[in-house]
Write a protein that holds these residues in place. Sequence first.
Motif, PDB file in Angstrom:
ATOM      1  N   ARG A   7       0.833  -1.198   0.000  1.00 43.33           N
ATOM      2  CA  ARG A   7       0.000   0.000   0.000  1.00 43.33           C
ATOM      3  C   ARG A   7       0.873   1.255   0.000  1.00 43.33           C
ATOM      4  NH1 ARG A   7      -5.222  -0.626   2.308  1.00 43.33           N
ATOM      5  NH2 ARG A   7      -6.059  -2.589   1.503  1.00 43.33           N
ATOM      6  N   GLU A  42      -3.809  -6.204  -3.450  1.00 39.87           N
ATOM      7  CA  GLU A  42      -3.369  -5.046  -2.672  1.00 39.87           C
ATOM      8  C   GLU A  42      -3.168  -3.830  -3.572  1.00 39.87           C
ATOM      9  OE1 GLU A  42      -3.260  -4.600   0.541  1.00 39.87           O
ATOM     10  OE2 GLU A  42      -4.165  -6.595   0.607  1.00 39.87           O
ATOM     11  N   ARG A  45      -6.570  -2.453  -4.447  1.00 35.79           N
ATOM     12  CA  ARG A  45      -7.181  -1.765  -3.306  1.00 35.79           C
ATOM     13  C   ARG A  45      -6.517  -0.403  -3.074  1.00 35.79           C
ATOM     14  NH1 ARG A  45     -10.785  -4.280  -0.259  1.00 35.79           N
ATOM     15  NH2 ARG A  45     -11.007  -6.557  -0.348  1.00 35.79           N
ATOM     16  N   GLU A  48      -7.799   1.905  -5.636  1.00 35.60           N
ATOM     17  CA  GLU A  48      -9.203   2.249  -5.350  1.00 35.60           C
ATOM     18  C   GLU A  48      -9.294   3.264  -4.222  1.00 35.60           C
ATOM     19  OE1 GLU A  48     -12.981   0.743  -2.963  1.00 35.60           O
ATOM     20  OE2 GLU A  48     -10.978  -0.074  -2.680  1.00 35.60           O
ATOM     21  N   GLU A  49      -8.565   3.009  -3.125  1.00 29.27           N
ATOM     22  CA  GLU A  49      -8.589   3.934  -1.989  1.00 29.27           C
ATOM     23  C   GLU A  49      -8.044   5.305  -2.393  1.00 29.27           C
ATOM     24  OE1 GLU A  49      -6.463   2.153   1.172  1.00 29.27           O
ATOM     25  OE2 GLU A  49      -7.855   0.450   1.402  1.00 29.27           O
ATOM     26  N   ASP A  83     -14.605  -9.737  -3.033  1.00 27.70           N
ATOM     27  CA  ASP A  83     -14.577  -8.434  -2.362  1.00 27.70           C
ATOM     28  C   ASP A  83     -13.792  -7.419  -3.177  1.00 27.70           C
ATOM     29  OD1 ASP A  83     -16.067  -9.499  -0.330  1.00 27.70           O
ATOM     30  OD2 ASP A  83     -14.305 -10.005   0.905  1.00 27.70           O
ATOM     31  N   VAL A  84     -12.631  -7.852  -3.625  1.00 33.09           N
ATOM     32  CA  VAL A  84     -11.823  -6.941  -4.438  1.00 33.09           C
ATOM     33  C   VAL A  84     -12.571  -6.601  -5.723  1.00 33.09           C
ATOM     34  CG1 VAL A  84      -9.678  -6.687  -5.722  1.00 33.09           C
ATOM     35  CG2 VAL A  84      -9.651  -7.781  -3.492  1.00 33.09           C
ATOM     36  N   ALA A  87     -15.277  -4.105  -5.041  1.00 38.22           N
ATOM     37  CA  ALA A  87     -14.748  -2.751  -4.812  1.00 38.22           C
ATOM     38  C   ALA A  87     -14.309  -2.105  -6.133  1.00 38.22           C
ATOM     39  CB  ALA A  87     -13.565  -2.827  -3.845  1.00 38.22           C
TER      40      ALA A  87
END
Length: 1617
Positions: A7, A42, A45, A48-49, A83-84, A87
Amino acid sequence: MAEPYVRKLSTILLDAVTDKDPLVQEQVCGALCALGDAQPAEALRACEEYLWQHEKLAHPYRTMILRAMETVVSGHISELDKDVARAVIFLASSEMTRAKELVCDWQQAASNVLVAVGKRFIGKVMEEVLSKFQPGALPHYYVVQTLANLAASNVFGMVPFLTSILSTMLPMLGMAKHDTMRVAFCCALQRFSESTLEYLANLDQAPDPTVRKDTFASDIFSAYDVLFNHWMQSREAKLRLAVVEALGPMSHLLPSEKLEEQLPKLLPGVVALYRKHAEAFHVSKSLGQILEAAVGVGSRTLEAQLDLLLAALHAQICVPVESSSPLVVSNQKEVLRCFTVLACCAPDRLLAFLLPKLDASNERTRVGTLQVLRHVINSAAPQMEVKKPFILSSMRLPLLDTNTKVKRAVVQVISAMAHHGYLEQPGGEAMVEYIVQQCALPPESEPRKLAPDSEDLPEDGVRAISISTLYLVSTTVDRMSDVLWPYLLEFLTPTRFTGALTPLCRSLVHLAQKKQEVGADAFLIQYDGNGALPSPYAITTRLLTVSSHPYLGDGRGAASLRLLNVLHRNIHPLLGQRWATTIPLLLEHLDEHTEETLSQKEWEEKLLAFLRDTLTVVSDNTWTCQLSLEMSKQLPCYNGIAQEKNFLYKCIGTTLGAASSKEVVRKQLQELLETARHQEEAEREGLACCFGICAISHLDDVLAQLEDFMRSDVFRKSTGIFNIFKDRNENEVEKLKGTLILCYGHVAARAPRELVLAKVESDILRNIFQYFSTKVGAPDPALKLCLVQSVCMASQAICSSAQANSFHFSRKAELVAQMMEFIKAEPPDSLRTPIRKKAMLACTYMASLEPALEEHVQADLIHSCLHSVLPVLPEPEGEDDHQESLYLDTMRALEGLLTGLLRRNMTPQGLQIMVEHLSPWIKSPRGHERVRALSLSACLLRYFLEHLHVSALVPFHNLGLLIGLFSPRCADLWPATRQEAVSCVYALLYLQLGYEGFSRDYRDDVAERLLTLKEGLVHPDSAILFHTCNSIAQIIAKRLPPEQLISLLLTMFEGLGDPDRNCSRAATVMVNCLLKERGNMLQEKVPEIVSVLRSKLQETREEYILQAAQHSVHLLASQHCAAVVTSLLGSPLPFDSHTCTLWRALAVEPSLTTQVLGLLLEKLSKDVPFKETRAFLLSSSPGRVATLLPLAATCALCEVMSAPASGPAVLELYPQLFAALLLRISCTVGVALPRNLQAKERKGVGSAVAPRSLEPCSSAADALQAMLLRGGNEDVVQRMELEGGWQLLRTSAGHEEGVTRLARFCAGYPRGTWEPVGPRVRLQLLNSNVVNDLMLLESLLDNLAARQKDTCASVRRLVLRGLANVASGSPDKVRAHGPQLLTAVIGGLDDRDDPHSLVALEAMVGLARLLDLVEPQDLHPVLLHVAIRIRPFFDSEKMELRSASIHLFGHLNKACQGRCEDVFLEQVVGGLVPLLLHLRDPQGPVTSACRFALRMCGPNLQCDELAAALQKHLQEGRGLHFGEFLNTTCKLLMHHFPELLGRLVSTGLFYFKSSWEDIRAAAPMLTGFLVLHVEPELRPQVDLEQLTAALQLLLKDPAPLVRMKAAETLGRLVKFA
């Protein structure tokens, strides 16, 4: 740890997305993808975040992140969890619909993410997309676009959703008011329809096999109604095209009755779009799909639309195809597809429309119609079967069209017809003939350049496609065999089909072989039913004749011979076995050669031998006579094709020679003479060859026929009984005479040698001259040439006879005189006819016959030939190959004549006579004459050498003269002349060896070197040229007999005056080389040589000759010093300027100068300085007269010492010279010159007299001044001049005062001033061999060591340089004084008082020079100290310090020789990173030093693989791909030394802040490659926080390259996650 770190890396990279440089942005995206490859979930995500957290991030950067996400998703869709996926879907949906207005790149990228996820998670994607696709409201444009793309990418997943999607979409169609939205709906409907059709076509693989077409029919028709009846009327072209693209696949889903109902409107509506859109591809594609759908449902209304459809489609096919527009090409394919559909359902209507169009005169209409016709012949064969006669008859007018495009289209149609049985019908033969006609088109008829927009195709395109078609039809279409065999044989003999012979023969060979496989009867040609077929004699004649030029027409020779071989049974039953052997040999010969390398003469001889062999095998007089008649019959066919007609004449002669019927032979010879075109030179030659070949077997008959013909009325001016000659004018009669003369010549040349001698003078030559002498006035040039050629052939025939030696040629003198007359009559400056060549060849042959030519005749012959050939002006290069060839042949004839004359006098005297004839031409001012004369000379010398027979050891007395003539020409302005001159010298040296008794095959190593020197003579650089001349002279000097040396030198001295400056310079170079190599033998000749040199200097003013003469005297003096000095002293006084120059030449070399000065001092003291005259003895008046020898010696001393180079010798003899000259001054005060010299002195200085005083005392004073100046006492000379000391010395009254002043001035300068020695001189002394003196070395070292603490930095620096110079001056002494030198130089590294580190720089440079020479035990204790001390300089701002320190580091490693201790190994490891990174240093010397240092470090790292890699990549002069090298090095380091990872990375961090951009970029590269090749478990060695922070900082570097490399490395750090 892994997830937070990924991340973090992702966040750092995402922050860098906003970089302004596109390349950096691209690299950042690449790094994000690299993170995604390692940890897809990862990375996704993090993206996305990031996008959620940075709502205000500009859409271009959001687009890049979304594209990176799409890449990750596409590559790792199987690894994502729900889930990924959820999202990502939600983010992409939000990004896609966030802005209501269209932002294409951004929203398309988001849509692509959804489509990528939809390949696996179609349900979740559809759930999200359908949530934004609600009834009653228009969806976002990209929602519809996403649905369309999902349908295309996941057919089986999407089709189950289509029912609900369509039910929701249909009401929206009426709500869409903007064209953009309508286009989206059209695209979606197109993709939905295509997906449905694919789904239905693969129901066996579908998840729901119950799906039926009816399911969608109602919804599709509703959508169709909106699209066709409303949107298709739009003015927006883009929308109309989108509608028509959708209607194509939608038509297949419409209910059958609805489609039938709509066709009357649909088809005209679609066709109408052709008028509205230039790009018609989409219209045609959709129209094809609609037609297929209509035919598929068995539409009855389609027939009513046929006229409209055919007209529209035909107009489209007639549109010219632009190769640059792929859509136009694709459109034509779709249009042809439409025609296929129509041909299958309505063939009669289609042909009724198409075939009348073939009669149109418009090119595009006809070409387009032919294209359609070819297509339907191929694609609708069953429907066209019954229409074949109708189609064939319609081709009548197209076959007559001359347009290139139409021709090509016709050929393609005929090809299609051949495959489908059309050519077997009546009228098919016309099609075959058309193909053959196109094959016969001349390839050279279309060299015209075509404009880029031109629609015309080159003719060769038609020819090429026709050839290909004929061969394919012959070989691949079995049903065509009976059509083409034996019909194609009819095209072999007509000349209009000559261009098609090669493809015809190839096809016929294949057809014949197929017939042979069927059976022998099927293969044999039946002539009964087909009178148009050529006879076996015609086929044989035709194929054999065209084979004479085998490479014309794409290799028709080989093709013709192969066909002959296959047809052997049809030619004659007996030929099969023999031809199976002989023809393959001919073909093999052709395979071994090309058109450029094939000898035409040799090839024709092989064909004629083949013909003779064939006639022998057949042995049938009737067959042979029939063949000869056919050959004569075909002669007119080759009018205008001279070479082939000429060969056919030879074939006729060969065939007649094999005939046994004398009546037939004479009759045909008579006919040939009567029908030949005598005005054409080639035909005269061909006919004469025919007679000559025939004479081999029928000599008497041939001669008798020529006699009969001569007695006919041909030569009477009035008309004779032969009507064929009644209109001949005088010129024609002359041409006929030429033919007959040539015939006699060829008869003489070809007839059996045992028969020709008896007839050569009585019949042949008598008739030749009888014809020639009937001409009144100047002979016709052509007739003259015929005479010369025939005389040449007759002479050659005599010479080649076995009885030639006993033959007495009574007409020899007469013929030679006639030939000389012809040669003299030719213009000397041009060459247009071969008369000269032929005449000289004739003279060559006659010269060898008895009686021998008289000497004056021979001399006149040589003179005439040379004056006729050598002055001919050369043709401009590349302008006329024929002229060049003619000249070369003429030169070869001249060579043959001269060698033939030389053969009769094979002695040195005979050779000398030849060279004397050539000598004026060798020295000609015209280059082309020189090169030709040298070429002839080389030829004569080679011949003389090859035929040399020495029965006793005799001297080659004129060797020196000949070498002296040729060797200076090695520097001629013309390169070719130089080459020939070397060849002459080479031959002369071997001649000398031959006369010394060596065998002819002996090869002398020294002489052979001449051949290797030829290359240097081609070089235009004068330095290289004259160096080569010097080498040639060295070779001559080694092999020249001593007795020939002086004659060679004297000849070369004559060459100094050569008008060619290059040759004159070469003579000087060679003279001096000879003097250097062999001058020791010339002691007795020194006066003569010196005298010649002086006279040559008086004749020329060229500076280079003056310099060469000086060098010559110097070389002589170095071997015979006393003789040269004596000779020069004998020169008249006062010395002229040339003599003075020669004296000064003796001062060049100190040792020689010392010897000369010593001899002159000896001469000075050898005689009394003066003699007292009788008047002086009887009275008190002065009467002393100077003696000549001391006076001349004094003048000579002055001249020698006036040369600056005499300084060292003067210093060596300083005391002797000073004393002798001072004594000479004292002795000559008041002494007078002899009377004869007084007169010369009074006349003053002439132009050629040296400007020095001859007065005895003054000359001695001048000599003393010169001595003092050369001895370094300029101040003494100047002070004497200022105070009048020199004038006092010259007078009796002031002489004592003058000597006193001289002594005082000399005494005032102590030895320390006369011999100034400072630090600079001492350090240079150490650099010379003088330090080999141990006492001097100790003294110098002590002296320099004392200056090491000097307050001046420059002095300290020079001291270090001096100490290092010991390495050059005396390497052996370095080992003895190693510790002292190392201590002193290493001390310079610690110099603290030099702010600029120049002393340290000098110390490093010096140490590098000393390290290789000191003893290992002295070096090892200081290695570590030196390595530590120089390490800071690696990164110095000064290039010199970086370069010197790195270079010294390399030498330290080299000194260890792979056996370094651990403590030093630590320094090596510590230096790796700086050395690797400084390979990117902006300064070349630093990178070069790094290459050296790394190569030296390799062995100390104790890893052979790494050392080998460093050696391979870092060789000096080899280009370095830094990225590849660094990758390889890091891979090996991490494989063998993984424990160094942390150290290497932390060292590299230092360079992240380097001031040099390239090094800052290389540092993260190094880190990235280390990480790339290390195992993940070694992660603890690296401080990831520090490294990541440093890389993050580099992402803000001002240099884009640095930011790129930082981003790339960040992507690789995921390995440690």
